[in-house]
Design an enzyme around this catalytic site. Structure first.
Site, PDB file in Angstrom:
ATOM      1  CG  HIS A  18      -1.915  -3.815  -5.210  1.00 28.41           C
ATOM      2  ND1 HIS A  18      -1.730  -2.636  -4.512  1.00 28.41           N
ATOM      3  CD2 HIS A  18      -3.171  -3.773  -5.705  1.00 28.41           C
ATOM      4  CE1 HIS A  18      -2.842  -1.910  -4.595  1.00 28.41           C
ATOM      5  NE2 HIS A  18      -3.731  -2.579  -5.304  1.00 28.41           N
ATOM      6  CG  HIS A  29       2.403  -3.381  -9.489  1.00 28.61           C
ATOM      7  ND1 HIS A  29       2.028  -4.626  -9.046  1.00 28.61           N
ATOM      8  CD2 HIS A  29       1.759  -2.485  -8.693  1.00 28.61           C
ATOM      9  CE1 HIS A  29       1.189  -4.490  -8.022  1.00 28.61           C
ATOM     10  NE2 HIS A  29       1.007  -3.211  -7.780  1.00 28.61           N
ATOM     11  CG  ASP A  50       1.886  -3.073  -2.176  1.00 24.43           C
ATOM     12  OD1 ASP A  50       2.338  -1.920  -2.127  1.00 24.43           O
ATOM     13  OD2 ASP A  50       0.829  -3.366  -2.783  1.00 24.43           O
ATOM     14  CG  ASP A  74      -0.918  -0.954  -0.869  1.00 28.05           C
ATOM     15  OD1 ASP A  74      -0.274  -1.829  -0.252  1.00 28.05           O
ATOM     16  OD2 ASP A  74      -0.808  -0.761  -2.096  1.00 28.05           O
TER      17      ASP A  74
HETATM   18 ZN   LIG Z   1       0.002  -1.777  -3.655  1.00 26.86          ZN
END
Ligand SMILES: [Zn+2]
Length: 342
Positions: A195, A158, A193, A282
Site C-alpha cells: 500500500h 497510513h 509495503d 504484504d
Molecule cells: Zn500494507
C-alpha cells in the site's frame, strides 16, 4: 541484526474491518507480530526491548490534539450510551472546509479516515509502544549500529500528522525518520509495503530534508485510492521530494525490483545520509490482501538491493498479513539485507 520488539502490541486486537461492506475481523491481528518474531528468532537475530520515551518522539510528527484524541477517546467513548466496544466513526468532514468538533463522534470522524482503524481500550498503549520500538531502533543506528529492525505493531505508514487510517495510528516510520533527522541533514524513506505510504508522504510533503519514495500497488484500484499516484511529487519547499512508483495490480518480482532500482537512483541523487525502510511484507504473492505477487526471492533481492546504498538504516515493520510465507519473507528480506552489507 538487532531487532527491537515489545509484546505490548497484543493489547490492540481490532475486531472491526469492512470488505465491500461486509464486517469481519481485522486482518491486522496480534499473531502477525508473534509470527514475525518467531521467524526473526529462528534466524538468529538479537531481540531487544524498547526504551521508554513516552509521547515525545510521536509529538515530533503528530499534532497535540490528535495525540490527546488517541489517548482519551476509548475511555470517553465507553461512557456514551449504547457505545460500541471500539471507536468507529459514522461521520467524516471529507473534502470541504470544516471546524474541529467537540463531540466524540465528530472527533472520531475528524481523526479516523476510514473504518479500518478502530480504537479499542488497548490501542493507545500498543501504538505508543510501537513508536518507542521505532525510536529505539533509530537511536541504536544513531549510536553507531549500522542497521536495526523495529518490529512495530500496529503499523504506521497510513497515519498522517492528525489522522489514523488503514490499521495505523502513530506513524512509526515517520517518527524514526524524524529521529534520524536530529543528526542527519538528509534522510530518505523507501516504502515497499503493497500500500502507498500516504501518511508518511503527507507528513513530509512540504519538506526538502526528508525524501519519501513509495513502491506500491496502483491506487487507481487499491487502498488508499486518494493518494499514491505518480503525479504527487511534493508541494512548496518539498516539490520534487516525493516519488511514487505505482505498480499494476498483480505485478511480480521483476517490475517490483526495477521500481526498487528507480527508487534507489533517486535516493542516491538526493544524497541521503540515513535511510528508513517502511518494510511492509504484504506485496507477497501469498498475502491475503493480494495486491502484488512478490516471492520470497523477490524480498531477498530487494533487501540486498537496499543494503547496497550503504546507509545507516532503520527497518520499520509495516503491513504483511497472515500467510504461511509471512515469517519466511521477513527472514528472506533480512538475510538479503545483511548479505548486501557484506
Ligand atoms: Zn500494507
Amino acid at each position: 541484526m538487532k531487532i527491537v520488539y515489545s509484546d505490548k502490541h497484543a493489547a490492540h486486537d481490532p475486531q472491526t474491518f469492512f470488505v465491500r461492506g461486509v464486517k469481519q475481523r481485522s486482518t491486522e491481528q496480534p499473531e502477525r507480530a508473534t509470527r514475525l518474531l518467531a521467524a526473526a528468532t529462528a534466524a538468529g537475530h538479537e531481540i531487544l526491548p524498547p526504551r521508554g520515551y513516552g509521547t515525545a518522539p510521536a509529538a515530533t510528527v503528530h499534532t497535540p490534539e490528535y495525540l490527546d484524541f488517541l489517548q482519551t477517546i476509548a475511555r470517553d467513548w465507553a461512557k456514551l450510551p449504547n457505545a460500541s466496544a471500539e471507536v468507529v466513526p459514522n461521520v467524516h468532514p471529507t473534502r470541504y472546509p470544516a471546524t474541529y468538533p467537540k463531540a466524540l463522534a465528530g472527533r472520531a470522524g475528524w481523526h479516523q479516515v476510514d473504518l479500518a482503524c478502530p480504537i479499542g481500550p488497548g490501542t493507545w498503549d500498543a501504538a505508543l509502544a510501537a513508536s518507542e520500538v521505532a525510536t529505539t531502533a533509530a537511536d541504536l543506528v544513531l549510536e553507531g549500529t549500522r542497521h536495526a529492525y523495529a518490529l512495530c505493531r500496529p503499523p504506521g505508514h497510513h497515519a498522517y500528522a492528525d489522522m489514523a487510517g488503514g490499521f495505523c495510528f502513530l506513524n512509526n516510520t515517520a517518527i524514526a525518520a524524524q529521529r534520524l533527522r536530529g543528526t542527519h541533514q538528509k534522510v530518505a524513506v523507501i516504502d515497499v509495503d503493497v500500500h502507498h505510504g500516504n501518511g508518511t508522504q503527507g507528513i513530509f510533503y512540504e519538506r526538502a530534508d526528508v525524501l519519501t519514495v513509495s513502491i506500491h500497488a496502483d491506487p487507481a484500484n487499491y487502498y488508499p485510492y486518494f493518494w499514491g499516484h505518480a503525479h504527487e511529487t511534493g508541494a512548496g519547499a518539498g516539490t520534487g521530494f516525493n516519488l511514487n512508483l505505482p505498480q499494476p495490480l498483480g505485478s511480480p518480482d521483476t517490475p517490483w525490483l526495477a521500481a526498487g532500482d528507480a527508487a534507489l537512483a533517486r535516493i542516491r541523487e538526493f544524497a541521503a545520509t540515513a535511510l528508513v525502510v517502511a518494510l511492509g511484507l504484504d506485496a507477497s504473492e501469498s498475502d491475503p490482501l493480494q495486491g502484488l505477487k512478490v516471492t520470497g526471492a523477490g524480498f531477498h533481492a530487494m533487501g540486498r538491493k537496499i543494503a547496497s546504498l550503504g546507509l545507516p538504516t532503520v527497518l520499520v515493520q509495516e503491513g504483511g498479513y497472515l500467510s504461511d510465507d509471512l515469517g519466511r519473507n521477513l527472514a528472506a528480506f533480512l538475510e538479503g539485507f545483511e548479505r548486501g552489507r557484506s
